[in-house]
Motif scaffolding. Structure first.
Motif, mmCIF file in Angstrom:
data_model
loop_
_atom_site.group_PDB
_atom_site.id
_atom_site.type_symbol
_atom_site.label_atom_id
_atom_site.label_comp_id
_atom_site.label_asym_id
_atom_site.label_seq_id
_atom_site.Cartn_x
_atom_site.Cartn_y
_atom_site.Cartn_z
ATOM 1 N N LEU B 122 53.806 25.294 46.004
ATOM 2 C CA LEU B 122 55.205 25.688 45.815
ATOM 3 C C LEU B 122 55.325 27.215 45.788
ATOM 4 O O LEU B 122 56.194 27.801 46.454
ATOM 5 C CB LEU B 122 55.730 25.078 44.516
ATOM 6 N N ALA B 123 54.420 27.849 45.059
ATOM 7 C CA ALA B 123 54.455 29.318 44.961
ATOM 8 C C ALA B 123 54.207 29.945 46.325
ATOM 9 O O ALA B 123 54.887 30.911 46.716
ATOM 10 C CB ALA B 123 53.399 29.782 43.952
ATOM 11 N N ALA B 124 53.253 29.383 47.100
ATOM 12 C CA ALA B 124 52.938 29.935 48.414
ATOM 13 C C ALA B 124 54.128 29.802 49.353
ATOM 14 O O ALA B 124 54.450 30.733 50.112
ATOM 15 C CB ALA B 124 51.716 29.216 48.991
ATOM 16 N N SER B 125 54.822 28.665 49.307
ATOM 17 C CA SER B 125 55.961 28.485 50.224
ATOM 18 C C SER B 125 57.112 29.405 49.845
ATOM 19 O O SER B 125 57.803 29.927 50.713
ATOM 20 C CB SER B 125 56.405 27.028 50.295
ATOM 21 N N THR B 129 58.583 32.169 52.466
ATOM 22 C CA THR B 129 60.017 32.164 52.783
ATOM 23 C C THR B 129 60.625 33.534 52.483
ATOM 24 O O THR B 129 61.429 34.062 53.268
ATOM 25 C CB THR B 129 60.731 31.084 51.951
ATOM 26 N N SER B 130 60.224 34.146 51.373
ATOM 27 C CA SER B 130 60.758 35.464 51.006
ATOM 28 C C SER B 130 60.375 36.511 52.053
ATOM 29 O O SER B 130 61.217 37.327 52.457
ATOM 30 C CB SER B 130 60.208 35.896 49.649
ATOM 31 N N LEU B 131 59.122 36.502 52.481
ATOM 32 C CA LEU B 131 58.654 37.488 53.464
ATOM 33 C C LEU B 131 59.411 37.351 54.780
ATOM 34 O O LEU B 131 59.863 38.347 55.358
ATOM 35 C CB LEU B 131 57.154 37.324 53.707
ATOM 36 N N PHE B 134 63.008 38.482 54.367
ATOM 37 C CA PHE B 134 63.082 39.945 54.300
ATOM 38 C C PHE B 134 62.952 40.555 55.703
ATOM 39 O O PHE B 134 63.711 41.442 56.094
ATOM 40 C CB PHE B 134 61.967 40.461 53.396
ATOM 41 N N ALA B 135 61.994 40.063 56.501
ATOM 42 C CA ALA B 135 61.751 40.590 57.835
ATOM 43 C C ALA B 135 62.959 40.361 58.731
ATOM 44 O O ALA B 135 63.411 41.275 59.440
ATOM 45 C CB ALA B 135 60.512 39.918 58.429
ATOM 46 N N LEU B 136 63.528 39.136 58.666
ATOM 47 C CA LEU B 136 64.685 38.829 59.517
ATOM 48 C C LEU B 136 65.879 39.689 59.115
ATOM 49 O O LEU B 136 66.614 40.199 59.956
ATOM 50 C CB LEU B 136 65.030 37.334 59.419
ATOM 51 N N GLY B 137 66.072 39.850 57.830
ATOM 52 C CA GLY B 137 67.187 40.658 57.333
ATOM 53 C C GLY B 137 67.050 42.103 57.782
ATOM 54 O O GLY B 137 68.024 42.743 58.193
ATOM 55 N N ASN B 138 65.880 42.619 57.714
ATOM 56 C CA ASN B 138 65.630 44.006 58.109
ATOM 57 C C ASN B 138 65.859 44.184 59.615
ATOM 58 O O ASN B 138 66.407 45.187 60.058
ATOM 59 C CB ASN B 138 64.212 44.392 57.718
ATOM 60 N N ASP B 139 65.434 43.210 60.412
ATOM 61 C CA ASP B 139 65.655 43.240 61.861
ATOM 62 C C ASP B 139 67.148 43.313 62.165
ATOM 63 O O ASP B 139 67.590 44.105 62.998
ATOM 64 C CB ASP B 139 65.083 41.973 62.515
#
Lengths: 183, 175
Positions: B122-125, B129-131, B134-139
């Motif tokens: 759960l923690a890994a997913s 998802t956060s990473l 973040f990447a899509l938002g920055n793009d």
């Protein structure tokens, strides 16, 4: 019945030791719960409840047993009957509709209270127990003697002394107050 | 023991005492545990401890039969249990025999590692998802602000601008 079980291995969850324990004590537990059960099928279910309780939560109940305080057979008999009674009570609570309970049992009216102080030490625990067995459980002297591990004559004398105390106590309580005739 | 004549009178005296004791709230004795009751049944308790058990038994008359049964069990010959009961009870512990089904299974002792694996997954997913988010938002921000497509956040994460590993747009066009 001689109690020789490797308790340390048993509470570690050793399957072979558990199986040997079950073979050895199933008869004792079955016979202990029979007095509480309605029929033989019910007794089998209740005995299974006992085994389940003994091994659940990582053998928590079995770990409380202390061989220096009581024999395993005696302890298992007490545990078996207590577990069976609890299971039967739970079952009955589930099955009893409110309409089946007599109205008197649900009422909360106060019982009339005698305004007499009860002496704490009027009867000894043994005397109370013997009178309970005679008048509430309607047990015979021989049965009481066997249940308590005492002589039948001791049961009779305990009863006799308890009755003397009760008679004397209530005679004093019931006596009319004496009038002061002075002056 | 009472004779036929005075039996009723004695029973009435006892009932009167009982009612009085109940009215005054007497007899609230704590329940002894199974070991103490067993020790009482075996006659191992001293006088004070035995008196405390007897006090409780007088308030819980239905438990008198337990003590009597326990006392009888000391000398009774071993009783025979139904085979089905023995098989089902034995199946409560250890690997389950597919031929025998106990009424209920005991608590799973090996559930610890499963719980750790579940929480770890759960923690890994959540981290993954956060990473990605973040990447899509920055793009999207770079695109809206008129930046070049080459300055993607995914690239920024691994190769920050100016690191010189990849050529910039200007360098690229001059080639």
């Amino acid at each position: 019945m001689a109690d020789a079980v490797d308790l340390a291995a048993l509470v570690r969850g050793d399957k072979a030791v558990w199986a040997a324990f079950v073979r050895r004590y199933a008869g004792l537990i079955f016979s202990a719960v029979r007095g509480v059960a309605r029929d033989p099928g019910d007794a089998e279910d209740l005995a299974q409840e006992v085994f389940l309780r003994l091994c659940k939560d990582d053998f928590r109940l079995l770990k409380t047993y202390d061989s220096t305080r009581a024999g395993l057979s005696t302890w298992l008999t007490i545990v078996a009957r207590s577990t069976a009674r609890d299971a039967r009570r739970r079952h009955q609570l589930k099955l009893t509709p409110l309409d089946a309970v007599p109205e008197a049992a649900l009422s909360v009216t106060d019982m009339p209270r005698e305004q007499i102080k009860l002496p704490d030490e009027l009867l000894s625990p043994r005397q109370k127990l013997v009178l309970t067995m005679i008048y509430e459980k309607e047990m015979e002297v021989a049965e009481i003697a066997a249940a308590l591990g005492i002589d039948p004559q001791t049961v009779r004398s305990t009863h006799h002394k308890a009755m003397l105390k009760l008679r004397s106590h209530f005679a004093l309580e019931d006596a009319p107050p004496k009038l002061d005739r002075r002056g | 023991m009472p004779g036929p004549g005075d039996e009723a009178g004695e029973a009435a005296l006892w009932a009167r005492w009982r009612a009085l004791a109940a009215a005054w709230g007497a007899g609230r004795v704590p329940e002894p545990d199974a070991l103490l009751l067993a020790a009482y049944a075996e006659g191992r308790l001293d006088e004070a401890a035995a008196a405390s058990v007897e006090d409780w038994l007088a308030e819980e008359p239905e438990r008198i039969a337990d003590v009597a049964a326990a006392r009888a069990a000391i000398s009774a010959p071993p009783a025979v249990a139904p085979e089905g009961l023995v098989a089902r009870a034995a199946a409560l512990v250890g690997p389950v025999d597919p031929q025998i089904v106990p009424f209920r299974y005991p608590t799973q002792r090996a559930a610890g590692w499963r719980s750790v694996a579940a929480w770890g997954g759960l923690a890994a997913s959540i981290l993954a998802t956060s990473l990605i988010g973040f990447a899509l938002g920055n793009d999207a921000y770079v695109t809206l602000a008129g930046g070049s497509a080459g300055e993607s956040a995914v690239q920024d994460l691994f190769e920050p601008p100016g690191s010189g590993i990849l050529p910039t747009m200007e360098e690229d066009s001059s080639l």
